[in-house]
Design a protein around this motif. Structure first.
Motif, PDB file in Angstrom:
ATOM      1  N   THR A  62       0.832  -1.204   0.000  1.00  0.00           N
ATOM      2  CA  THR A  62       0.000   0.000   0.000  1.00  0.00           C
ATOM      3  C   THR A  62       0.867   1.255   0.000  1.00  0.00           C
ATOM      4  O   THR A  62       0.629   2.182  -0.780  1.00  0.00           O
ATOM      5  N   ARG A  63       1.892   1.284   0.856  1.00  0.00           N
ATOM      6  CA  ARG A  63       2.789   2.447   0.919  1.00  0.00           C
ATOM      7  C   ARG A  63       3.530   2.665  -0.396  1.00  0.00           C
ATOM      8  O   ARG A  63       3.920   3.786  -0.703  1.00  0.00           O
ATOM      9  N   CYS A  64       3.722   1.606  -1.150  1.00  0.00           N
ATOM     10  CA  CYS A  64       4.430   1.709  -2.436  1.00  0.00           C
ATOM     11  C   CYS A  64       3.471   1.885  -3.616  1.00  0.00           C
ATOM     12  O   CYS A  64       3.857   1.686  -4.766  1.00  0.00           O
ATOM     13  N   GLY A  65       2.229   2.261  -3.345  1.00  0.00           N
ATOM     14  CA  GLY A  65       1.308   2.630  -4.409  1.00  0.00           C
ATOM     15  C   GLY A  65       0.430   1.532  -4.969  1.00  0.00           C
ATOM     16  O   GLY A  65      -0.263   1.745  -5.968  1.00  0.00           O
ATOM     17  N   PHE A  66       0.418   0.372  -4.363  1.00  0.00           N
ATOM     18  CA  PHE A  66      -0.441  -0.715  -4.833  1.00  0.00           C
ATOM     19  C   PHE A  66      -1.863  -0.496  -4.346  1.00  0.00           C
ATOM     20  O   PHE A  66      -2.091   0.034  -3.269  1.00  0.00           O
ATOM     21  N   LYS A  67      -2.801  -0.930  -5.162  1.00  0.00           N
ATOM     22  CA  LYS A  67      -4.217  -0.875  -4.823  1.00  0.00           C
ATOM     23  C   LYS A  67      -4.743  -2.299  -4.664  1.00  0.00           C
ATOM     24  O   LYS A  67      -4.336  -3.204  -5.384  1.00  0.00           O
ATOM     25  N   MET A  68      -5.667  -2.450  -3.744  1.00  0.00           N
ATOM     26  CA  MET A  68      -6.309  -3.745  -3.528  1.00  0.00           C
ATOM     27  C   MET A  68      -7.186  -4.059  -4.733  1.00  0.00           C
ATOM     28  O   MET A  68      -7.980  -3.216  -5.150  1.00  0.00           O
TER      29      MET A  68
END
Length: 183
Positions: free
Chosen positions: A143-149
């Motif tokens: 999440t902190r590295c820009g990934f989305k669920m």
């Protein structure tokens, strides 16, 4: 490169060499034996880990280690998401850490470096398939590295006598899907 989570000396993140593979193997064997991040049940030996490493490197994928205090603190690599040619611009990432380096920012730093290298190599999407929906550390790093669920596959793995989910996360690399790459 800086990480908001990191405290202490900065790790040296560099391409993995075959000399690093005994430490990489030991980290992964512990993850297989004790954790739910991987659904592998039998820890692979050094020769199998060497075969896997060579296949990734020969396939043009990046593979990094984080060195700290003279030892491998963790490793990360990207590989093919799926074998069919239409998926050639999409990679799946893997990150494993020596447990003594958990919660110190090493995973975030490895993932940041892996993302940058995958973008430089022309990949457009990165997928994270996270073992165990209770794996808050990995979900948080991604999440902190820009990934989305993008979804959860409930109860698809059976390990340690219990059913486990996989969590799917995704992020664009470079221009993502906004343009179509040349070849």
């Amino acid at each position: 490169m800086s990480s908001p989570c990191w405290t202490g000396a900065w790790p040296d993140i560099r391409p993995t060499t075959e000399a690093d593979l005994p430490a990489v193997t030991a980290i992964y064997q512990q993850a297989v034996r004790e954790g739910t991040a991987t659904f592998e049940l039998e820890p692979p030996d050094l020769s199998e880990m060497t075969r896997r490493y060579r296949a990734l490197i020969d396939g043009g994928y990046p593979y990094f280690v984080a060195m700290l205090d003279g030892r491998v603190a963790g490793y990360a690599y990207a590989g093919a998401y799926r074998p069919r040619p239409a998926y050639r611009f999409t990679v799946e990432n893997s990150i494993y850490l020596d447990p003594s380096f958990h919660r110190r920012g090493v995973g975030s730093m490895l993932l940041e470096r892996l993302i940058a290298e995958c973008e430089a190599r022309g990949f457009r999407q990165m997928i994270a398939v996270i073992g165990d929906s209770a794996n808050a550390g990995s979900i948080g790093v991604h999440t902190r590295c820009g990934f989305k669920m993008i979804g959860t596959h409930p109860s698809v793995g059976l390990k340690f006598g219990r059913w486990l989910d996989t969590v799917m996360m995704q992020r664009d690399l470079g221009e993502g899907a906004s343009t179509v790459p040349g070849k």
